[in-house]
Design an enzyme around this catalytic site. Sequence first.
Site, mmCIF file in Angstrom:
data_model
loop_
_atom_site.group_PDB
_atom_site.id
_atom_site.type_symbol
_atom_site.label_atom_id
_atom_site.label_comp_id
_atom_site.label_asym_id
_atom_site.label_seq_id
_atom_site.Cartn_x
_atom_site.Cartn_y
_atom_site.Cartn_z
ATOM 1 N N ARG B 41 -66.297 -12.348 26.691
ATOM 2 C CA ARG B 41 -67.233 -11.443 26.023
ATOM 3 C C ARG B 41 -66.455 -10.331 25.333
ATOM 4 O O ARG B 41 -65.709 -9.584 25.984
ATOM 5 C CB ARG B 41 -68.215 -10.844 27.037
ATOM 6 C CG ARG B 41 -69.239 -9.912 26.402
ATOM 7 C CD ARG B 41 -70.331 -9.496 27.386
ATOM 8 N NE ARG B 41 -71.353 -8.728 26.698
ATOM 9 C CZ ARG B 41 -71.266 -7.409 26.477
ATOM 10 N NH1 ARG B 41 -70.228 -6.730 26.924
ATOM 11 N NH2 ARG B 41 -72.217 -6.782 25.798
ATOM 12 N N SER B 110 -79.374 -14.517 29.270
ATOM 13 C CA SER B 110 -79.629 -13.276 30.000
ATOM 14 C C SER B 110 -81.117 -12.991 30.046
ATOM 15 O O SER B 110 -81.808 -13.080 29.023
ATOM 16 C CB SER B 110 -78.943 -12.092 29.304
ATOM 17 O OG SER B 110 -77.547 -12.203 29.370
ATOM 18 N N LYS B 139 -72.037 -2.290 29.825
ATOM 19 C CA LYS B 139 -72.949 -2.853 28.829
ATOM 20 C C LYS B 139 -74.008 -1.800 28.534
ATOM 21 O O LYS B 139 -75.001 -1.684 29.237
ATOM 22 C CB LYS B 139 -73.574 -4.152 29.345
ATOM 23 C CG LYS B 139 -74.303 -4.945 28.268
ATOM 24 C CD LYS B 139 -74.504 -6.395 28.663
ATOM 25 C CE LYS B 139 -75.015 -7.223 27.506
ATOM 26 N NZ LYS B 139 -76.390 -6.876 27.099
#
Lengths: 211, 211
Positions: B41, B110, B139
């Site tokens: 990521r 998600s 995040k």
Amino acid sequence: MAMAFDLSLYLVTDPRLTAARGLEATVAAAVKGGVTLVQLRDPQAHGRALVEQARALKTLLAPLGIPLVINDRVDVAVAADADGVHLGQDDMTPADARALLGPGRILGLSVGNPAEHAASDLCGVDYLGVGPVKATGTKVDAGAAIGPSGVAAVRALTRLPLVGIGGIDAAMAPEVIRAGANGIAVVSAICGADDPEAAAKTLRAAVSAAR
Amino acid sequence: MAMAFDLSLYLVTDPRLTAARGLEATVAAAVKGGVTLVQLRDPQAHGRALVEQARALKTLLAPLGIPLVINDRVDVAVAADADGVHLGQDDMTPADARALLGPGRILGLSVGNPAEHAASDLCGVDYLGVGPVKATGTKVDAGAAIGPSGVAAVRALTRLPLVGIGGIDAAMAPEVIRAGANGIAVVSAICGADDPEAAAKTLRAAVSAAR
């Protein structure tokens, strides 16, 4: 081999400049005025929004025979069945993109100057975007302006079709064409115009007159 | 049908946290400590860098039989021959991604809470990432923390395997597993640890003990 395409007047969209009128309305007007190819560019957008925008533009452009290419995202281009992809030097390599796109879609690559052209693997590339010709506010990470002479220098290095890009308006368009470009790519000159259709008409006429 | 995968200890990489040690060294240590799946990521990275990182991780992980999934970018996953993709709610839809990935790759989604689960089209999805369980700094656009009880609430709605994610450490891992998660996903607890291998060992042991 990629589908036939006409680089004469290449529109690159800008989310900020099309916000007031709307993306689709701006593109529709631009195409009515003579735009020959459209690139959807929105580096900040998430994938889901990009696919939706690409599908909307594809629906608009396909019946008119105007190709749609997507900036950077090969996955978005394939998901939306767009006609191709335009890559920058920091994006996936052209060879990787071509492997995902298959032979039928259009693949473009940005080249900033002759040195960058020399350093680029052009395998699978169908056309080049060369510039910035003039400094511009719509792409902050662009390199130094190369002027029409810079376009001519890249022109001398390749047989690929190419467009000049970066700060080109109707006054500058003839110089870029005479430098050997097959067309001009614009953002602000159409997306930022009060009347995108009229702006496109003027630009298209300037390109035609210079040939 | 996607390849077999084990969600027990799911590592999500973070470019800031792995910068000092290096991405590959961090992942190599984490896998030695017991990580069972790795997600690359790096939302700010350009496509070319992402493909290079993905290929390096694939080279590292494939011989160990540890699957590699790529956050968001389906094109990067296919170009690097990664094992799958993990999508957020703003990314391409799972159905679009599955069409590009084919049947053999892993597809994760998600889900922030039971309402978001209900609103999601789960066609083609192989597993869920549920959270944030606890508020986290890695995040910034994540939703409100749902706690282990939120994980249990999503668990009750689906038969898909799922991991809890968001601020989970070894102390909290047992609660998340007892809430019905098949494993835990972590970023800081491994990428931010002084000794990623030891951190992974402790987390893996906590997951095993809670089952």
